[in-house]
Design a protein around this motif. Sequence first.
Motif, PDB file in Angstrom:
ATOM      1  N   TRP A   1       0.978  -1.242  -0.071  1.00 12.84           N
ATOM      2  CA  TRP A   1      -0.041   0.058  -0.034  1.00 12.84           C
ATOM      3  C   TRP A   1       0.804   1.272   0.031  1.00 12.84           C
TER       4      TRP A   1
ATOM      5  N   MET B   1       2.417   1.440  -3.674  1.00 14.29           N
ATOM      6  CA  MET B   1       1.653   1.548  -4.971  1.00 14.29           C
ATOM      7  C   MET B   1       0.455   2.711  -4.539  1.00 14.29           C
ATOM      8  N   ASP B   2       0.279   3.065  -3.361  1.00 12.55           N
ATOM      9  CA  ASP B   2      -0.854   4.152  -3.159  1.00 12.55           C
ATOM     10  C   ASP B   2      -0.212   5.417  -2.491  1.00 12.55           C
ATOM     11  N   LEU B   3       0.366   5.313  -1.769  1.00 11.23           N
ATOM     12  CA  LEU B   3       0.918   6.508  -0.663  1.00 11.23           C
ATOM     13  C   LEU B   3       2.091   7.181  -1.527  1.00 11.23           C
TER      14      LEU B   3
ATOM     15  N   THR C   1       0.936   9.440  -4.498  1.00 14.33           N
ATOM     16  CA  THR C   1       0.193  10.611  -3.965  1.00 14.33           C
ATOM     17  C   THR C   1       0.875  11.794  -3.443  1.00 14.33           C
TER      18      THR C   1
ATOM     19  N   HIS D   1      -2.303   3.219   8.970  1.00 12.35           N
ATOM     20  CA  HIS D   1      -2.082   3.901   7.728  1.00 12.35           C
ATOM     21  C   HIS D   1      -2.494   5.272   7.775  1.00 12.35           C
TER      22      HIS D   1
ATOM     23  N   HIS E   1      -0.085   8.539   7.133  1.00 12.44           N
ATOM     24  CA  HIS E   1      -0.657   9.581   6.244  1.00 12.44           C
ATOM     25  C   HIS E   1      -0.454  11.024   6.880  1.00 12.44           C
TER      26      HIS E   1
ATOM     27  N   PRO F   1       1.647   2.726 -13.727  1.00 19.55           N
ATOM     28  CA  PRO F   1       1.325   1.945 -12.637  1.00 19.55           C
ATOM     29  C   PRO F   1       2.543   1.111 -12.442  1.00 19.55           C
TER      30      PRO F   1
END
Length: 173
Positions: free
Chosen positions: A14, A17-19, A22, A57, A61, A97
């Motif tokens: 996570w 791949m996501d944070l 961002t 998480h 964040h 990606p």
Amino acid sequence: MMLNPTWHGIDLRWAYMDLLPTIYRQTSYRRSAYDILHDALIRFAISTNPDRLQQPHAYLHTIVRNLLIDNHKEQARFIPLVTEDIESELAYELDQPRVPSAEHLVDIQQRLDILQKIIDHLPPRCKETFWLYRIEGMAQQDIADKLGISLNMVQRHIMRAMLDLLEAKDLIS
């Protein structure tokens, strides 16, 4: 079999791949995004706040958001030398990606564990001084005043921690 390695309750898949994308959208620089994520992971790991484990998480964040604010303040002092054309190429590259391999995630997890162990094995005063200086960003004199020790001792503690981390560089490279 899908491998989701975790480190101190953080799903590293996570985080990368996501944070990370961002963070990149906020910084526009790949290296800055990685630096901010890695600093946030270290700050998360050495945080003594017991609430961090309830929603790891969300806590990470929040750390990232604060680091982004600090980064923005720091970068506001400089004039960018990168043109918009190069920035758009970099943005396209990072927006694609990317799935880090399981081996890469495990490697990162092992490196972070080594760093955590080194920091955990510092003497308590040395660890606290290092935390205040490198993580909290306090001035050395302020640390000396807060801990009731001399400026020279603050410098020695910081040097000790940095030397221990430098010696371990070969282990984590």
